[in-house]
Motif scaffolding. Sequence first.
Motif, PDB file in Angstrom:
ATOM      1  N   HIS A  73       0.837  -1.202   0.000  1.00  0.00           N
ATOM      2  CA  HIS A  73       0.000   0.000   0.000  1.00  0.00           C
ATOM      3  C   HIS A  73       0.876   1.258   0.000  1.00  0.00           C
ATOM      4  O   HIS A  73       0.536   2.251  -0.661  1.00  0.00           O
ATOM      5  CB  HIS A  73      -0.919  -0.011   1.226  1.00  0.00           C
ATOM      6  CG  HIS A  73      -2.108  -0.900   1.085  1.00  0.00           C
ATOM      7  ND1 HIS A  73      -3.363  -0.443   0.750  1.00  0.00           N
ATOM      8  CD2 HIS A  73      -2.226  -2.249   1.222  1.00  0.00           C
ATOM      9  CE1 HIS A  73      -4.206  -1.453   0.690  1.00  0.00           C
ATOM     10  NE2 HIS A  73      -3.539  -2.566   0.970  1.00  0.00           N
ATOM     11  N   ALA A  74       1.980   1.207   0.749  1.00  0.00           N
ATOM     12  CA  ALA A  74       2.879   2.359   0.784  1.00  0.00           C
ATOM     13  C   ALA A  74       3.469   2.632  -0.594  1.00  0.00           C
ATOM     14  O   ALA A  74       3.597   3.792  -1.018  1.00  0.00           O
ATOM     15  CB  ALA A  74       3.988   2.124   1.805  1.00  0.00           C
ATOM     16  N   ARG A  75       3.825   1.565  -1.309  1.00  0.00           N
ATOM     17  CA  ARG A  75       4.403   1.753  -2.643  1.00  0.00           C
ATOM     18  C   ARG A  75       3.382   2.345  -3.615  1.00  0.00           C
ATOM     19  O   ARG A  75       3.725   3.191  -4.451  1.00  0.00           O
ATOM     20  CB  ARG A  75       4.934   0.417  -3.163  1.00  0.00           C
ATOM     21  CG  ARG A  75       6.155  -0.093  -2.402  1.00  0.00           C
ATOM     22  CD  ARG A  75       7.284   0.937  -2.411  1.00  0.00           C
ATOM     23  NE  ARG A  75       8.415   0.537  -1.614  1.00  0.00           N
ATOM     24  CZ  ARG A  75       9.478  -0.097  -2.102  1.00  0.00           C
ATOM     25  NH1 ARG A  75       9.530  -0.405  -3.384  1.00  0.00           N
ATOM     26  NH2 ARG A  75      10.469  -0.419  -1.299  1.00  0.00           N
ATOM     27  N   VAL A  76       2.131   1.910  -3.510  1.00  0.00           N
ATOM     28  CA  VAL A  76       1.093   2.491  -4.361  1.00  0.00           C
ATOM     29  C   VAL A  76       0.891   3.959  -4.005  1.00  0.00           C
ATOM     30  O   VAL A  76       0.743   4.822  -4.880  1.00  0.00           O
ATOM     31  CB  VAL A  76      -0.222   1.701  -4.224  1.00  0.00           C
ATOM     32  CG1 VAL A  76      -1.355   2.413  -4.958  1.00  0.00           C
ATOM     33  CG2 VAL A  76      -0.049   0.287  -4.770  1.00  0.00           C
ATOM     34  N   ALA A  77       0.895   4.260  -2.706  1.00  0.00           N
ATOM     35  CA  ALA A  77       0.728   5.649  -2.272  1.00  0.00           C
ATOM     36  C   ALA A  77       1.870   6.518  -2.791  1.00  0.00           C
ATOM     37  O   ALA A  77       1.648   7.649  -3.252  1.00  0.00           O
ATOM     38  CB  ALA A  77       0.672   5.708  -0.744  1.00  0.00           C
ATOM     39  N   LEU A  78       3.096   5.992  -2.726  1.00  0.00           N
ATOM     40  CA  LEU A  78       4.238   6.743  -3.262  1.00  0.00           C
ATOM     41  C   LEU A  78       4.069   7.001  -4.759  1.00  0.00           C
ATOM     42  O   LEU A  78       4.333   8.100  -5.257  1.00  0.00           O
ATOM     43  CB  LEU A  78       5.535   5.970  -3.005  1.00  0.00           C
ATOM     44  CG  LEU A  78       6.201   6.119  -1.650  1.00  0.00           C
ATOM     45  CD1 LEU A  78       7.352   5.127  -1.516  1.00  0.00           C
ATOM     46  CD2 LEU A  78       6.707   7.551  -1.449  1.00  0.00           C
ATOM     47  N   LYS A  79       3.616   5.986  -5.468  1.00  0.00           N
ATOM     48  CA  LYS A  79       3.421   6.115  -6.917  1.00  0.00           C
ATOM     49  C   LYS A  79       2.388   7.190  -7.240  1.00  0.00           C
ATOM     50  O   LYS A  79       2.465   7.873  -8.271  1.00  0.00           O
ATOM     51  CB  LYS A  79       2.991   4.761  -7.493  1.00  0.00           C
ATOM     52  CG  LYS A  79       2.924   4.718  -9.013  1.00  0.00           C
ATOM     53  CD  LYS A  79       2.577   3.316  -9.485  1.00  0.00           C
ATOM     54  CE  LYS A  79       2.494   3.264 -11.012  1.00  0.00           C
ATOM     55  NZ  LYS A  79       2.168   1.887 -11.480  1.00  0.00           N
ATOM     56  N   GLN A  80       1.429   7.354  -6.319  1.00  0.00           N
ATOM     57  CA  GLN A  80       0.373   8.346  -6.523  1.00  0.00           C
ATOM     58  C   GLN A  80       0.758   9.713  -5.962  1.00  0.00           C
ATOM     59  O   GLN A  80      -0.066  10.629  -5.966  1.00  0.00           O
ATOM     60  CB  GLN A  80      -0.922   7.849  -5.889  1.00  0.00           C
ATOM     61  CG  GLN A  80      -1.474   6.603  -6.562  1.00  0.00           C
ATOM     62  CD  GLN A  80      -2.716   6.053  -5.884  1.00  0.00           C
ATOM     63  OE1 GLN A  80      -3.187   6.583  -4.866  1.00  0.00           O
ATOM     64  NE2 GLN A  80      -3.283   4.987  -6.454  1.00  0.00           N
ATOM     65  N   GLY A  81       1.984   9.847  -5.472  1.00  0.00           N
ATOM     66  CA  GLY A  81       2.467  11.145  -5.025  1.00  0.00           C
ATOM     67  C   GLY A  81       2.288  11.448  -3.554  1.00  0.00           C
ATOM     68  O   GLY A  81       2.496  12.596  -3.132  1.00  0.00           O
ATOM     69  N   ALA A  82       1.911  10.476  -2.751  1.00  0.00           N
ATOM     70  CA  ALA A  82       1.715  10.723  -1.320  1.00  0.00           C
ATOM     71  C   ALA A  82       3.053  10.978  -0.633  1.00  0.00           C
ATOM     72  O   ALA A  82       4.061  10.343  -0.964  1.00  0.00           O
ATOM     73  CB  ALA A  82       1.019   9.533  -0.673  1.00  0.00           C
ATOM     74  N   PRO A  83       3.094  11.893   0.341  1.00  0.00           N
ATOM     75  CA  PRO A  83       4.329  12.145   1.082  1.00  0.00           C
ATOM     76  C   PRO A  83       4.521  11.085   2.171  1.00  0.00           C
ATOM     77  O   PRO A  83       3.755  11.022   3.126  1.00  0.00           O
ATOM     78  CB  PRO A  83       4.091  13.526   1.703  1.00  0.00           C
ATOM     79  CG  PRO A  83       2.601  13.597   1.873  1.00  0.00           C
ATOM     80  CD  PRO A  83       2.003  12.799   0.748  1.00  0.00           C
ATOM     81  N   LEU A  84       5.489  10.239   2.017  1.00  0.00           N
ATOM     82  CA  LEU A  84       5.792   9.244   3.041  1.00  0.00           C
ATOM     83  C   LEU A  84       7.218   8.751   2.858  1.00  0.00           C
ATOM     84  O   LEU A  84       7.841   8.955   1.815  1.00  0.00           O
ATOM     85  CB  LEU A  84       4.798   8.078   3.011  1.00  0.00           C
ATOM     86  CG  LEU A  84       4.682   7.205   1.764  1.00  0.00           C
ATOM     87  CD1 LEU A  84       5.735   6.098   1.747  1.00  0.00           C
ATOM     88  CD2 LEU A  84       3.295   6.577   1.705  1.00  0.00           C
ATOM     89  N   MET A  85       7.727   8.111   3.896  1.00  0.00           N
ATOM     90  CA  MET A  85       9.059   7.520   3.853  1.00  0.00           C
ATOM     91  C   MET A  85       8.985   6.151   4.494  1.00  0.00           C
ATOM     92  O   MET A  85       8.282   5.967   5.494  1.00  0.00           O
ATOM     93  CB  MET A  85      10.069   8.392   4.602  1.00  0.00           C
ATOM     94  CG  MET A  85      11.513   7.908   4.437  1.00  0.00           C
ATOM     95  SD  MET A  85      12.670   8.759   5.554  1.00  0.00           S
ATOM     96  CE  MET A  85      12.445   7.815   7.055  1.00  0.00           C
ATOM     97  N   GLU A  86       9.673   5.184   3.931  1.00  0.00           N
ATOM     98  CA  GLU A  86       9.697   3.855   4.522  1.00  0.00           C
ATOM     99  C   GLU A  86      11.124   3.362   4.646  1.00  0.00           C
ATOM    100  O   GLU A  86      12.017   3.766   3.901  1.00  0.00           O
ATOM    101  CB  GLU A  86       8.861   2.879   3.695  1.00  0.00           C
ATOM    102  CG  GLU A  86       9.290   2.746   2.245  1.00  0.00           C
ATOM    103  CD  GLU A  86       8.461   1.723   1.479  1.00  0.00           C
ATOM    104  OE1 GLU A  86       7.685   0.990   2.102  1.00  0.00           O
ATOM    105  OE2 GLU A  86       8.630   1.651   0.247  1.00  0.00           O
ATOM    106  N   VAL A  87      11.324   2.521   5.658  1.00  0.00           N
ATOM    107  CA  VAL A  87      12.612   1.871   5.861  1.00  0.00           C
ATOM    108  C   VAL A  87      12.412   0.388   5.608  1.00  0.00           C
ATOM    109  O   VAL A  87      11.506  -0.235   6.186  1.00  0.00           O
ATOM    110  CB  VAL A  87      13.138   2.091   7.290  1.00  0.00           C
ATOM    111  CG1 VAL A  87      14.481   1.381   7.481  1.00  0.00           C
ATOM    112  CG2 VAL A  87      13.283   3.582   7.587  1.00  0.00           C
ATOM    113  N   ALA A  88      13.196  -0.178   4.729  1.00  0.00           N
ATOM    114  CA  ALA A  88      13.039  -1.584   4.349  1.00  0.00           C
ATOM    115  C   ALA A  88      13.066  -2.487   5.576  1.00  0.00           C
ATOM    116  O   ALA A  88      13.752  -2.199   6.564  1.00  0.00           O
ATOM    117  CB  ALA A  88      14.148  -1.977   3.378  1.00  0.00           C
ATOM    118  N   PRO A  89      12.319  -3.593   5.549  1.00  0.00           N
ATOM    119  CA  PRO A  89      12.276  -4.491   6.702  1.00  0.00           C
ATOM    120  C   PRO A  89      13.668  -4.959   7.124  1.00  0.00           C
ATOM    121  O   PRO A  89      14.501  -5.333   6.303  1.00  0.00           O
ATOM    122  CB  PRO A  89      11.434  -5.667   6.192  1.00  0.00           C
ATOM    123  CG  PRO A  89      10.575  -5.084   5.130  1.00  0.00           C
ATOM    124  CD  PRO A  89      11.419  -4.039   4.469  1.00  0.00           C
TER     125      PRO A  89
END
Length: 281
Positions: free
Chosen positions: A37-53
């Motif tokens: 879901h985070a990757r889809v949100a990033l693709k749609q321009g959402a502001p977020l940051m993730e750290v790989a598991p």
Amino acid sequence: MRWQRPLSAGVGVAPLRAHGSRWVGQFVRNMLEISNHARVALKQGAPLMEVAPSFIDLSAYNPALFGGAPPKPFVDRVLAVREYTLIQPLWRQAFLQRFNYDSALLGRIDDDALLPCSQVVNASFMVASDDPGVFDFYRDQLGLKPVGVQEIPYEQAMASRGVFDLREGECHWCYTFEEPRSGDTNDTRRSGRLYLFRFPSSSALPDRLSQSQPGHLGCSLFTWRVRDAAALRDASLAAGLKCTTLGEDEFDVSSFLCVTPDGMHWTFQQASTSEIASLSP
């Protein structure tokens, strides 16, 4: 909680590595589903940051609880946790997935949810301080059970190496406090824990303390329910801490705001009679 006139946008999607940084921890059934879901949100321009598991070998991380013998790869079961960090403007979350063990009282996952996860089980924050006793309040005044202080040099770091962007040779300390009824086995450990991280002042962490306090957007306030709010306020004042007057909050619950010695703001609420009865050993 919604602020009528926010003081600022808060810390936004800044990394966890900062003086005053706050976040929460939850257990999940499948962290990759959340990452999808985070990757889809990033693709749609959402502001977020993730750290790989990241991978946490529990036999090495907590040998007293999980045994210290290293497992044989592809022969033994590996007791482990994977940790995935997702940072959004209003949420800062560490998602934990268990492998080959369970703790029934430590996070109850809702399998009917779109993204099956538990309630918040850990509250965490980070400070830069050279005072080993900077978190003593949580033992001495709040009455939580101190489990231990873990010194974590760079060479022994697991999840924190990536999550905190550790520098080579850097050391930090993890302080664990638990709900007083929490036991020492997987079957008796409970939700309601603090994982607090102290870095030496020489680490020169970015200072985001003022932006992670009430009035600013995002993860800016933790609330804890207590047996006797008036007594805790008296003890906090006696320790020289700043506290507001005791009064009813927006939920009609007796509460007060307190600035603890580490600089963090807390709201302490009076537990109801039924809640206190349920907390009896």
